[in-house]
Design an enzyme around this catalytic site. Structure first.
Site, PDB file in Angstrom:
ATOM      1  N   ASN A  98       0.810  -1.228   0.000  1.00 24.12           N
ATOM      2  CA  ASN A  98       0.000   0.000   0.000  1.00 24.12           C
ATOM      3  C   ASN A  98       0.840   1.274   0.000  1.00 24.12           C
ATOM      4  O   ASN A  98       0.412   2.301  -0.483  1.00 24.12           O
ATOM      5  CB  ASN A  98      -1.010  -0.010   1.154  1.00 24.12           C
ATOM      6  CG  ASN A  98      -0.370  -0.095   2.508  1.00 24.12           C
ATOM      7  OD1 ASN A  98       0.770  -0.524   2.630  1.00 24.12           O
ATOM      8  ND2 ASN A  98      -1.087   0.300   3.525  1.00 24.12           N
ATOM      9  N   GLY A 102       2.317  -5.434   7.564  1.00 26.48           N
ATOM     10  CA  GLY A 102       1.345  -6.166   6.761  1.00 26.48           C
ATOM     11  C   GLY A 102       0.176  -6.601   7.613  1.00 26.48           C
ATOM     12  O   GLY A 102      -0.174  -5.932   8.589  1.00 26.48           O
ATOM     13  N   SER A 103      -0.384  -7.736   7.272  1.00 26.44           N
ATOM     14  CA  SER A 103      -1.614  -8.157   7.938  1.00 26.44           C
ATOM     15  C   SER A 103      -1.319  -8.740   9.321  1.00 26.44           C
ATOM     16  O   SER A 103      -0.238  -9.278   9.584  1.00 26.44           O
ATOM     17  CB  SER A 103      -2.332  -9.202   7.087  1.00 26.44           C
ATOM     18  OG  SER A 103      -1.559 -10.368   6.996  1.00 26.44           O
ATOM     19  N   GLY A 138       1.595 -11.358  10.544  1.00 21.65           N
ATOM     20  CA  GLY A 138       2.429 -10.898  11.664  1.00 21.65           C
ATOM     21  C   GLY A 138       2.439 -11.919  12.792  1.00 21.65           C
ATOM     22  O   GLY A 138       3.497 -12.256  13.346  1.00 21.65           O
ATOM     23  N   GLU A 178       4.274  -3.769  12.307  1.00 21.02           N
ATOM     24  CA  GLU A 178       3.262  -2.732  12.112  1.00 21.02           C
ATOM     25  C   GLU A 178       2.138  -3.421  11.368  1.00 21.02           C
ATOM     26  O   GLU A 178       2.281  -3.779  10.199  1.00 21.02           O
ATOM     27  CB  GLU A 178       3.866  -1.569  11.311  1.00 21.02           C
ATOM     28  CG  GLU A 178       3.146  -0.251  11.593  1.00 21.02           C
ATOM     29  CD  GLU A 178       1.875  -0.113  10.766  1.00 21.02           C
ATOM     30  OE1 GLU A 178       0.778  -0.244  11.355  1.00 21.02           O
ATOM     31  OE2 GLU A 178       1.962   0.102   9.567  1.00 21.02           O
ATOM     32  N   CYS A 238      -3.114   1.805   6.348  1.00 25.38           N
ATOM     33  CA  CYS A 238      -3.317   1.208   7.671  1.00 25.38           C
ATOM     34  C   CYS A 238      -3.928   2.235   8.622  1.00 25.38           C
ATOM     35  O   CYS A 238      -4.519   1.870   9.626  1.00 25.38           O
ATOM     36  CB  CYS A 238      -2.038   0.605   8.215  1.00 25.38           C
ATOM     37  SG  CYS A 238      -0.623   1.634   7.989  1.00 25.38           S
ATOM     38  N   GLU A 253       8.326   2.955  14.117  1.00 21.78           N
ATOM     39  CA  GLU A 253       9.204   3.350  13.020  1.00 21.78           C
ATOM     40  C   GLU A 253       9.179   4.867  12.933  1.00 21.78           C
ATOM     41  O   GLU A 253       8.322   5.520  13.528  1.00 21.78           O
ATOM     42  CB  GLU A 253       8.734   2.702  11.721  1.00 21.78           C
ATOM     43  CG  GLU A 253       9.027   1.207  11.747  1.00 21.78           C
ATOM     44  CD  GLU A 253       8.586   0.469  10.506  1.00 21.78           C
ATOM     45  OE1 GLU A 253       7.705   0.955   9.797  1.00 21.78           O
ATOM     46  OE2 GLU A 253       9.133  -0.613  10.266  1.00 21.78           O
TER      47      GLU A 253
HETATM   48  P1  NDP Z   1       0.360  -9.864   4.010  1.00 22.27           P
HETATM   49  O1  NDP Z   1       0.556  -9.782   5.458  1.00 22.27           O
HETATM   50  O2  NDP Z   1      -0.031 -11.172   3.433  1.00 22.27           O
HETATM   51  O3  NDP Z   1       1.672  -9.398   3.224  1.00 22.27           O
HETATM   52  C1  NDP Z   1       2.598  -8.441   3.699  1.00 22.27           C
HETATM   53  C2  NDP Z   1       4.001  -8.890   3.323  1.00 22.27           C
HETATM   54  O4  NDP Z   1       4.303 -10.127   3.978  1.00 22.27           O
HETATM   55  C3  NDP Z   1       4.182  -9.155   1.841  1.00 22.27           C
HETATM   56  O5  NDP Z   1       5.484  -8.825   1.449  1.00 22.27           O
HETATM   57  C4  NDP Z   1       3.975 -10.657   1.763  1.00 22.27           C
HETATM   58  O6  NDP Z   1       4.524 -11.237   0.614  1.00 22.27           O
HETATM   59  C5  NDP Z   1       4.707 -11.087   3.005  1.00 22.27           C
HETATM   60  N1  NDP Z   1       4.381 -12.425   3.484  1.00 22.27           N
HETATM   61  C6  NDP Z   1       3.269 -13.162   3.266  1.00 22.27           C
HETATM   62  N2  NDP Z   1       3.368 -14.348   3.890  1.00 22.27           N
HETATM   63  C7  NDP Z   1       4.561 -14.368   4.517  1.00 22.27           C
HETATM   64  C8  NDP Z   1       5.249 -15.320   5.334  1.00 22.27           C
HETATM   65  N3  NDP Z   1       4.729 -16.502   5.636  1.00 22.27           N
HETATM   66  N4  NDP Z   1       6.463 -14.993   5.812  1.00 22.27           N
HETATM   67  C9  NDP Z   1       7.018 -13.796   5.531  1.00 22.27           C
HETATM   68  N5  NDP Z   1       6.428 -12.873   4.752  1.00 22.27           N
HETATM   69  C10 NDP Z   1       5.214 -13.142   4.262  1.00 22.27           C
HETATM   70  O7  NDP Z   1      -0.684  -8.791   3.620  1.00 22.27           O
HETATM   71  P2  NDP Z   1      -1.364  -8.576   2.205  1.00 22.27           P
HETATM   72  O8  NDP Z   1      -0.471  -7.715   1.443  1.00 22.27           O
HETATM   73  O9  NDP Z   1      -1.813  -9.805   1.526  1.00 22.27           O
HETATM   74  O10 NDP Z   1      -2.678  -7.807   2.686  1.00 22.27           O
HETATM   75  C11 NDP Z   1      -3.725  -8.475   3.362  1.00 22.27           C
HETATM   76  C12 NDP Z   1      -4.245  -7.644   4.504  1.00 22.27           C
HETATM   77  O11 NDP Z   1      -3.169  -7.127   5.277  1.00 22.27           O
HETATM   78  C13 NDP Z   1      -5.008  -6.414   4.090  1.00 22.27           C
HETATM   79  O12 NDP Z   1      -6.333  -6.698   3.838  1.00 22.27           O
HETATM   80  C14 NDP Z   1      -4.853  -5.535   5.270  1.00 22.27           C
HETATM   81  O13 NDP Z   1      -5.802  -5.853   6.238  1.00 22.27           O
HETATM   82  C15 NDP Z   1      -3.506  -5.868   5.804  1.00 22.27           C
HETATM   83  N6  NDP Z   1      -2.472  -4.924   5.424  1.00 22.27           N
HETATM   84  C16 NDP Z   1      -2.063  -4.009   6.344  1.00 22.27           C
HETATM   85  C17 NDP Z   1      -1.110  -3.113   6.006  1.00 22.27           C
HETATM   86  C18 NDP Z   1      -0.634  -2.115   6.973  1.00 22.27           C
HETATM   87  O14 NDP Z   1       0.035  -1.170   6.555  1.00 22.27           O
HETATM   88  N7  NDP Z   1      -0.906  -2.259   8.241  1.00 22.27           N
HETATM   89  C19 NDP Z   1      -0.527  -3.056   4.688  1.00 22.27           C
HETATM   90  C20 NDP Z   1      -0.987  -4.072   3.787  1.00 22.27           C
HETATM   91  C21 NDP Z   1      -1.921  -4.972   4.176  1.00 22.27           C
HETATM   92  P3  NDP Z   1       3.596 -11.499  -0.679  1.00 22.27           P
HETATM   93  O15 NDP Z   1       3.108 -10.174  -1.115  1.00 22.27           O
HETATM   94  O16 NDP Z   1       4.545 -12.118  -1.621  1.00 22.27           O
HETATM   95  O17 NDP Z   1       2.489 -12.419  -0.235  1.00 22.27           O
END
Ligand code: NDP
Length: 511
Positions: free
Chosen positions: A166, A242-243, A247, A264, A298, A478
């Site tokens: 994002n 990420g999600s 996390g 985060e 987020c 951060e």
């Molecule tokens: P994810 O948590 O799936 O992805 C975030 C990152 O983690 C990506 O680089 C992803 O790689 C990586 N990842 C996925 N699985 C693993 C693993 N097992 N070990 C290490 N790294 C991993 O989030 P998404 O991007 O799919 O988004 C889904 C939801 O996450 C959204 O609907 C939202 O709720 C939330 N989100 C929150 C954000 C925030 O800023 N707080 C930002 C983005 C999403 P890859 O892309 O290759 O799967």
């Protein structure tokens, strides 16, 4: 094909397909699988790049390179590290427009916001360049004579930086810039939806003179290489945005090795509008915070907690404003709201509509995916306002991460703060009020890491800590000075120049 090959500037039709590769030990290389995946424009489904698919062997090579570079880099004078970052920020400024346009094509946000994303990366890079000459520690009096006491920062080691789509430029800079200015080395795994901006950031740091091995890039699916990277014995810290689900998973698999983890995660942010508020001003904040970046921040305002005294007026005005928002490609100057990032994500957003209605909420406007015309080719969802929402409904509790906001009515400030704090997340919140006493009570009682008064929930600046309470994270921040704490260890140093044994806490009391 070279990864450095950049798509030409201009509108979407003249952009060549680029092939994106890993960057390991100072070289652009394909992953060892020999396979690629596609990078799509979410507004129309066009392929904009092919991307090398990494394997665990590529992760091993990246971690090895980062480990080999670590000792020389941590001894490299920090002011000189800062000069490299300063040069990188200058290159970013030069390439800002091109980066912004590529970002819009890659993940959909409107180009004005994409410029903001790049600018945030520039701000962070300048800020951390300055830390090359600061990184202050303490020099404090020792309790014994002829003894010196001070603290210095020490790098953690090899950092795995795992980032979402994002903020494909800004968020990586929040991790990489503090990490490298402090003498750490990095393995960067960006989201699979946004490899192009990740490649651009690495290109820029390469051009700025970052030595080989200090920053390594592995492209590929989190499901394929993520666990291996997180559990790798050569990785000392995982910095993840990420999600919440991913996390929590990373937290579990990293735990046995006791490596550092910083998170985060999600948010369920809210704007409070009190009955003494400037309603028109709050409207501006709500539209910007709920529908900016198509609600995929987020810090997005996915709840509006409105005092009964203004709720009807606010709802009517908000619905009228939302009716005028135009969906479209983010490069079109007429577009207000771009697409959602992917098919899976837009389906997730759409799935919340029947959930909301089943629980008794009403869709006041929006609620659908366009099914005809050019928009049907992309991952669009109408900006949506839900009313008659109760605090315990799923749409009021769960992160939707799309252009949807829910209005919840309350009768007092106390009730509003109770509703605000009733979710598991704690990232951002805001209040609109003209009453200074209400503003200060809110500032004290909001359980969120970021608080705004008479502004929306988005718009954090990089010189203050960024992060959240409760399930939004694990206590790290951060950005700002706090970002340095996340990416370094403190080392306390005592130098005794008395020439004799001096026992702390014992010899001090002997008079
Ligand atoms: P994810 O948590 O799936 O992805 C975030 C990152 O983690 C990506 O680089 C992803 O790689 C990586 N990842 C996925 N699985 C693993 C693993 N097992 N070990 C290490 N790294 C991993 O989030 P998404 O991007 O799919 O988004 C889904 C939801 O996450 C959204 O609907 C939202 O709720 C939330 N989100 C929150 C954000 C925030 O800023 N707080 C930002 C983005 C999403 P890859 O892309 O290759 O799967």
């Amino acid at each position: 094909m070279s990864v450095g090959l950049r798509a030409p500037r201009g509108d979407t039709s003249d952009v060549a397909i680029t092939h994106l590769r890993n960057y390991i030990d100072g070289k652009w290389v394909d992953g060892s699988s020999g396979e690629s995946f596609e990078n799509l424009d979410p507004a129309n489904g066009e392929i904009i790049a092919t991307v090398t698919k990494s394997t665990t062997a590529d992760v091993d090579a990246a971690v090895d390179a980062a480990r080999r570079a670590l000792d020389a880099w941590r001894k490299f004078p920090a002011p000189k590290r800062g000069e490299i970052l300063y040069r990188a920020a200058e290159i970013m400024l030069r390439r800002k427009e091109e980066l912004a346009r590529e970002m819009t094509r890659e993940m959909g946000k409107v180009v004005a916001e994409a410029r903001g994303d790049v600018q945030e990366g520039i701000d962070m890079t300048y800020y951390m360049a300055g830390e090359g000459r600061r990184q202050f520690g303490d020099v404090v009096p020792a309790e014994l004579p002829n003894k010196w006491a001070m603290s210095v920062r020490h790098p953690i080691g090899v950092i795995a930086a795992i980032t979402p789509w994002n903020f494909p430029f800004a968020i990586p800079t929040w991790k990489i810039m503090p990490a490298v200015i402090l003498g750490n080395t990095v393995v960067f795994k960006p989201a699979s939806y946004t490899p192009m901006l990740a490649v651009r950031l690495v290109e820029i740091l390469e051009e700025a003179g970052l030595p080989k091995g200090v920053l390594n890039l592995v492209l590929g699916g989190g499901g394929d290489i993520g666990d291996h990277l997180v559990q790798h014995p050569g990785v000392d810290m995982v910095s993840f945005t990420g999600s919440t689900e991913t996390g929590a998973h990373i937290n579990q698999i990293a735990a046995p090795s006791l490596k550092r983890v910083s998170f985060e995660l999600g948010g369920k942010n809210a704007i409070l509008v009190m009955d003494d508020a400037d309603v028109d001003l709050s409207l501006e904040g709500i539209v910007w915070s709920a529908f900016g970046t198509t609600g995929q921040r987020c810090t997005a305002a996915s709840r509006v907690i409105a005092h009964r005294g203004v709720a009807d007026q606010l709802t009517d005005k908000l619905v009228e404003r939302v009716r005028k928002l135009r969906l479209g490609h983010g490069l079109e100057p007429t577009t207000d709201v771009g697409p959602v990032v992917s098919k899976a994500q837009v389906e997730k957003v759409a799935s919340f509509m029947p959930i909301a209605e089943k629980e008794g909420a009403v869709i006041a406007i929006g609620g659908k995916r366009p099914s005809t015309g050019a928009l049907a080719k992309g991952f669009f969802h109408e900006p949506t306002v839900l009313v008659d929402v109760k605090p315990n409904m799923r749409v009021a509790q769960e992160e939707i991460f799309g252009p949807v906001t829910a209005i919840i009515e309350v009768g007092s400030l106390d009730e509003a703060i109770g509703v605000l704090n009733s979710v598991k997340y704690g990232l951002s919140s805001s209040i609109y009020t003209r009453d200074v006493n209400k503003a200060f009570r809110f500032m004290r009682d909001a359980e969120t890491g970021i608080v705004y008064v008479n502004a929306g929930t988005i718009g954090a600046e990089i010189q203050l800590p960024f992060g959240g309470m409760k399930a939004t994270g694990n206590g790290h921040r951060e950005a700002g000075r706090a970002g340095l704490d996340t990416f370094s260890e403190w080392k306390s140093i005592y130098v005794d120049f008395s020439g004799k044994l001096q026992r702390a806490q014992i010899d001090t009391n002997n008079g």
